[in-house]
Design a protein around this motif. Structure first.
Motif, PDB file in Angstrom:
ATOM      1  N   GLY A  99      45.207 -70.367 -63.538  1.00 20.20           N
ATOM      2  CA  GLY A  99      44.924 -71.456 -63.602  1.00 20.20           C
ATOM      3  C   GLY A  99      45.683 -72.041 -62.554  1.00 20.20           C
ATOM      4  O   GLY A  99      46.104 -71.607 -61.655  1.00 20.20           O
ATOM      5  N   CYS A 100      45.749 -73.286 -62.295  1.00 19.02           N
ATOM      6  CA  CYS A 100      46.353 -74.534 -61.364  1.00 19.02           C
ATOM      7  C   CYS A 100      47.689 -74.663 -62.143  1.00 19.02           C
ATOM      8  O   CYS A 100      48.369 -74.920 -60.568  1.00 19.02           O
ATOM      9  CB  CYS A 100      45.642 -75.754 -61.842  1.00 19.02           C
ATOM     10  SG  CYS A 100      46.298 -76.820 -63.021  1.00 19.02           S
ATOM     11  N   ARG A 101      48.430 -74.923 -62.654  1.00 13.69           N
ATOM     12  CA  ARG A 101      49.833 -74.653 -62.514  1.00 13.69           C
ATOM     13  C   ARG A 101      50.484 -73.840 -64.258  1.00 13.69           C
ATOM     14  O   ARG A 101      49.442 -73.111 -64.675  1.00 13.69           O
ATOM     15  CB  ARG A 101      50.189 -75.736 -62.413  1.00 13.69           C
ATOM     16  CG  ARG A 101      49.744 -76.319 -63.489  1.00 13.69           C
ATOM     17  CD  ARG A 101      49.502 -78.004 -63.444  1.00 13.69           C
ATOM     18  NE  ARG A 101      49.434 -78.814 -64.543  1.00 13.69           N
ATOM     19  CZ  ARG A 101      48.286 -79.417 -64.708  1.00 13.69           C
ATOM     20  NH1 ARG A 101      47.284 -79.160 -63.355  1.00 13.69           N
ATOM     21  NH2 ARG A 101      47.202 -80.412 -65.615  1.00 13.69           N
ATOM     22  N   PRO A 102      51.581 -72.919 -64.001  1.00 10.93           N
ATOM     23  CA  PRO A 102      52.518 -72.518 -64.956  1.00 10.93           C
ATOM     24  C   PRO A 102      52.245 -74.173 -65.963  1.00 10.93           C
ATOM     25  O   PRO A 102      53.661 -74.540 -65.302  1.00 10.93           O
ATOM     26  CB  PRO A 102      53.787 -71.995 -64.310  1.00 10.93           C
ATOM     27  CG  PRO A 102      53.694 -72.478 -63.620  1.00 10.93           C
ATOM     28  CD  PRO A 102      52.741 -73.364 -62.711  1.00 10.93           C
ATOM     29  N   SER A 122      40.687 -70.181 -64.772  1.00  9.81           N
ATOM     30  CA  SER A 122      40.258 -69.551 -65.008  1.00  9.81           C
ATOM     31  C   SER A 122      39.776 -68.728 -65.423  1.00  9.81           C
ATOM     32  O   SER A 122      40.031 -69.232 -67.210  1.00  9.81           O
ATOM     33  CB  SER A 122      40.479 -68.557 -63.289  1.00  9.81           C
ATOM     34  OG  SER A 122      39.612 -67.582 -63.827  1.00  9.81           O
ATOM     35  N   LEU A 123      38.191 -69.118 -65.913  1.00 11.71           N
ATOM     36  CA  LEU A 123      37.802 -67.882 -67.123  1.00 11.71           C
ATOM     37  C   LEU A 123      37.765 -66.850 -67.813  1.00 11.71           C
ATOM     38  O   LEU A 123      37.412 -65.988 -68.084  1.00 11.71           O
ATOM     39  CB  LEU A 123      35.759 -68.827 -67.543  1.00 11.71           C
ATOM     40  CG  LEU A 123      36.410 -70.478 -67.970  1.00 11.71           C
ATOM     41  CD1 LEU A 123      35.098 -70.638 -67.947  1.00 11.71           C
ATOM     42  CD2 LEU A 123      37.292 -71.210 -68.941  1.00 11.71           C
ATOM     43  N   TYR A 131      36.138 -81.340 -67.990  1.00  4.77           N
ATOM     44  CA  TYR A 131      36.574 -80.343 -66.981  1.00  4.77           C
ATOM     45  C   TYR A 131      35.039 -81.548 -66.531  1.00  4.77           C
ATOM     46  O   TYR A 131      33.716 -81.534 -66.636  1.00  4.77           O
ATOM     47  CB  TYR A 131      36.278 -79.230 -66.671  1.00  4.77           C
ATOM     48  CG  TYR A 131      37.483 -78.582 -66.637  1.00  4.77           C
ATOM     49  CD1 TYR A 131      38.059 -78.278 -66.019  1.00  4.77           C
ATOM     50  CD2 TYR A 131      37.476 -77.989 -68.065  1.00  4.77           C
ATOM     51  CE1 TYR A 131      39.892 -78.015 -66.136  1.00  4.77           C
ATOM     52  CE2 TYR A 131      39.422 -77.392 -68.782  1.00  4.77           C
ATOM     53  CZ  TYR A 131      40.039 -77.776 -67.574  1.00  4.77           C
ATOM     54  OH  TYR A 131      41.515 -76.958 -68.143  1.00  4.77           O
ATOM     55  N   THR A 132      34.653 -81.309 -65.233  1.00  3.08           N
ATOM     56  CA  THR A 132      33.201 -81.662 -64.064  1.00  3.08           C
ATOM     57  C   THR A 132      31.622 -80.539 -63.861  1.00  3.08           C
ATOM     58  O   THR A 132      31.182 -81.169 -63.336  1.00  3.08           O
ATOM     59  CB  THR A 132      33.766 -82.801 -63.022  1.00  3.08           C
ATOM     60  OG1 THR A 132      34.581 -82.775 -62.646  1.00  3.08           O
ATOM     61  CG2 THR A 132      34.423 -83.995 -63.699  1.00  3.08           C
ATOM     62  N   LEU A 133      32.908 -80.109 -63.151  1.00  2.00           N
ATOM     63  CA  LEU A 133      32.065 -78.873 -63.245  1.00  2.00           C
ATOM     64  C   LEU A 133      32.421 -76.975 -63.791  1.00  2.00           C
ATOM     65  O   LEU A 133      33.613 -76.804 -64.009  1.00  2.00           O
ATOM     66  CB  LEU A 133      32.767 -78.540 -61.442  1.00  2.00           C
ATOM     67  CG  LEU A 133      32.004 -79.717 -60.217  1.00  2.00           C
ATOM     68  CD1 LEU A 133      32.475 -78.999 -58.894  1.00  2.00           C
ATOM     69  CD2 LEU A 133      30.472 -79.480 -60.415  1.00  2.00           C
ATOM     70  N   ASP A 185      32.488 -63.120 -60.112  1.00  2.00           N
ATOM     71  CA  ASP A 185      33.762 -63.140 -59.796  1.00  2.00           C
ATOM     72  C   ASP A 185      34.310 -64.269 -59.858  1.00  2.00           C
ATOM     73  O   ASP A 185      32.935 -65.847 -59.930  1.00  2.00           O
ATOM     74  CB  ASP A 185      34.504 -62.337 -58.407  1.00  2.00           C
ATOM     75  CG  ASP A 185      35.964 -62.570 -58.233  1.00  2.00           C
ATOM     76  OD1 ASP A 185      36.067 -62.356 -59.768  1.00  2.00           O
ATOM     77  OD2 ASP A 185      36.433 -62.406 -57.219  1.00  2.00           O
ATOM     78  N   ASP A 186      35.264 -65.026 -60.271  1.00  2.20           N
ATOM     79  CA  ASP A 186      35.703 -66.590 -60.458  1.00  2.20           C
ATOM     80  C   ASP A 186      34.851 -67.014 -61.607  1.00  2.20           C
ATOM     81  O   ASP A 186      34.526 -68.344 -60.262  1.00  2.20           O
ATOM     82  CB  ASP A 186      36.259 -66.302 -58.934  1.00  2.20           C
ATOM     83  CG  ASP A 186      37.290 -66.346 -58.405  1.00  2.20           C
ATOM     84  OD1 ASP A 186      38.170 -65.796 -59.565  1.00  2.20           O
ATOM     85  OD2 ASP A 186      37.433 -66.134 -57.571  1.00  2.20           O
ATOM     86  N   LEU A 187      34.943 -66.882 -62.814  1.00  2.00           N
ATOM     87  CA  LEU A 187      34.511 -68.188 -63.496  1.00  2.00           C
ATOM     88  C   LEU A 187      35.218 -69.513 -63.634  1.00  2.00           C
ATOM     89  O   LEU A 187      36.315 -69.197 -63.956  1.00  2.00           O
ATOM     90  CB  LEU A 187      33.855 -67.496 -64.278  1.00  2.00           C
ATOM     91  CG  LEU A 187      32.332 -66.784 -64.707  1.00  2.00           C
ATOM     92  CD1 LEU A 187      32.746 -65.641 -63.986  1.00  2.00           C
ATOM     93  CD2 LEU A 187      31.759 -67.096 -65.528  1.00  2.00           C
ATOM     94  N   MET A 188      34.875 -70.427 -63.263  1.00  3.77           N
ATOM     95  CA  MET A 188      36.282 -71.558 -63.474  1.00  3.77           C
ATOM     96  C   MET A 188      35.504 -72.963 -64.195  1.00  3.77           C
ATOM     97  O   MET A 188      34.463 -73.103 -63.369  1.00  3.77           O
ATOM     98  CB  MET A 188      36.940 -71.965 -61.651  1.00  3.77           C
ATOM     99  CG  MET A 188      37.822 -71.084 -61.410  1.00  3.77           C
ATOM    100  SD  MET A 188      38.292 -71.215 -60.403  1.00  3.77           S
ATOM    101  CE  MET A 188      37.610 -71.735 -58.966  1.00  3.77           C
TER     102      MET A 188
END
Length: 485
Positions: A3-6, A36-37, A103-105, A180-183
């Motif tokens: 994800g974006c931060r720990p 990230s999923l 989330y928006t996307l 790849d990279d489902l987010m």
């Protein structure tokens, strides 16, 4: 999960720092609010290799096919899901994290061996199922985005997302693909760097632009067919086929075909202007594109900080039904590149390709003069430099209607133009100078500096902040390399 931060994510989801290359590969993650999923990267998860654990969240539904983990270079790492979908089959993903309201996307990286226009994404949530319009994927890796903000507004229950499904709806034989990279991303943000007084906001797949002089923001959003349209001022396009009565009201795109798909791109953000492009594609067949240059209508939008809105409409009907004329209709008067002012323009189409431009302005005296300046551009004289044969210059007179500005090319790093107003004063003219400048570019009008001067992909642009009633000299200068002209 990455994800974006720990920290601990929503509903106990553990997120870790997302690799820098992953953040760079997906511009919508610039907000820092994403998770990230599934990323198929080779880290350990409770003794089970993460790729294998994530692969178990996917299954095939509908008909037989195959999926597997592959160790291969991707845009963001070294692993991905690879598979083959038979006609009528769906790839189903059951996420561990199901509350998507923050989330928006939904963002997915999809690999296709060819350009295709039949990727369908479906969401099952709260007992309901939503199936999106066909999406365009280019050969290689494409970033596919689903607008969760719009689905939330339309009532899909994003508190309980049970599944994401992918299919190729027009496939007649098995389709190979990569994933790849489902987010999940919250991309809501004000985009920096716009002109003073102008505000550009991105939320989900929608752009919203607050433009001075206009009563409400101008939005770019998708319709149910997947085409991007503007609101509240949505121009209507009619294509006139030979032998049919010429009507001037409503939209008629039948000559381009029934299959259609859209795309949008933010072209430029600077202290002088904002530019966006939305394109409507009309492929001759669904599924794989045999020729990437399919029939299309391209809308280029250029916005200036005094409220001017320049629009170029480019039609390519190569290989389509015969079209002898087009009509463009707006709910208010515009200045047109054919020299007239009014809410409607009808023009012949000579050959399969045509382009037309128009200018919309706020309903002010200055706006009325600017529409006249656009329809009948005052004279320009190049005192130093060269004329530019711009494709958007409808009359070859040095005024580029496609961007609403005068254009010239520098010689030795210098350009000097003389603008000479006609019967109507020249209100806040815009000059785009092309040149190989290596550093800052300076511009002036009648000896007074012009600010700001914004760099473009080919030079620099500035607005003269005055109304010219007499001829005036506009100059650009800046440092160039020893071998540059």
């Amino acid at each position: 999960m990455a994800g974006c931060r720990p920290e601990t994510g929503p509903v106990g989801l553990t997120v870790e720092p997302l690799p820098v290359q992953q953040a760079r590969a997906y511009p919508e993650t610039v907000t820092g609010r994403f998770v990230s999923l599934a990323d198929f990267e080779p880290a350990e998860t409770g003794g089970t290799p993460r790729p294998q654990a994530q692969l178990e969240l996917f299954r095939l539904a509908g008909r037989d096919g195959a999926i597997r983990y592959v160790a291969m270079p991707t845009r963001t790492g070294s692993g991905a899901l690879a598979g083959s979908l038979n006609p009528g089959a769906w790839l189903r993903f059951n996420p561990e994290f199901r509350d998507w309201r923050a989330y928006t996307l939904l963002s997915l990286a999809v690999h296709s061996p060819t350009d295709r226009d039949d990727l369908r994404i479906a969401l099952s949530a709260g007992g309901a199922r939503w199936v999106g319009p066909p999406l365009l994927t280019r050969a290689g890796w494409s970033t596919v985005l689903v607008d969760l903000a719009r689905l939330d507004e339309e009532g899909l229950d994003l508190r309980r997302v049970e599944a994401v499904e992918l299919s190729f709806s027009a496939a007649e034989r098995p389709v190979a693909f990569g994933l790849d990279d489902l987010m999940l991303v919250d991309n809501t943000r004000r985009i920096p760097g716009t002109p003073v007084g102008m505000g550009l906001v991105r939320r989900g797949l929608e752009y919203s632009l607050a433009l001075p002089g206009w009563p409400e923001p101008i939005t770019f959003g998708q319709d149910d067919q997947g085409l991007w349209r503007t609101a509240p001022l949505a121009p209507q396009l009619r294509l006139h086929r030979p032998g049919e009565p010429v009507a001037t009201e409503g939209e008629d795109l039948r000559a381009l075909g029934e299959r259609r798909i859209g795309a949008i791109e933010l072209l430029e953000v600077s202290p002088v202007r904002v530019r966006l492009r939305n394109t409507w594609f009309f492929p001759p067949q669904a599924g794989a594109w045999l020729d990437p240059e399919v029939r299309q209508v391209r809308w280029d939008h250029t916005f200036y900080p005094d409220g001017r809105w320049v629009m170029q409409v480019l039609l390519s009907n190569v290989g389509g039904e015969p079209v002898e004329a087009i009509t463009l209709t707006l709910p208010q008067p515009a200045g047109w590149s054919d020299g007239h002012i009014g809410p409607t323009m009808t023009a012949p189409l000579e050959g399969p390709v045509g382009a037309w431009s128009l200018l919309l302005t706020p309903a002010t005296d200055a706006g009325s003069a600017q529409r006249a300046n656009f329809a009948q551009p005052p004279a320009v004289g190049i005192r130093l430099g060269r004329a530019v044969r711009a494709a958007g210059d409808a009359n070859g007179d040095g005024f580029d209607e496609s961007q609403g500005c005068y254009r010239a090319e520098a010689v030795g790093g210098n350009v000097r133009l003389e603008l000479a107003p006609g019967a109507v004063p020249l209100v806040r003219p815009i000059v785009l100078a092309e040149g190989p400048w290596r550093d800052d570019v300076w511009a002036q009008c009648q000896g007074l500096p012009l600010r700001p001067v914004a760099r473009t992909d080919r030079g620099a642009i500035a607005v003269v902040p005055d109304t010219l009633t007499a001829p005036a000299l506009v100059e650009f200068t800046g440092p160039i390399g020893a071998l540059d002209e």
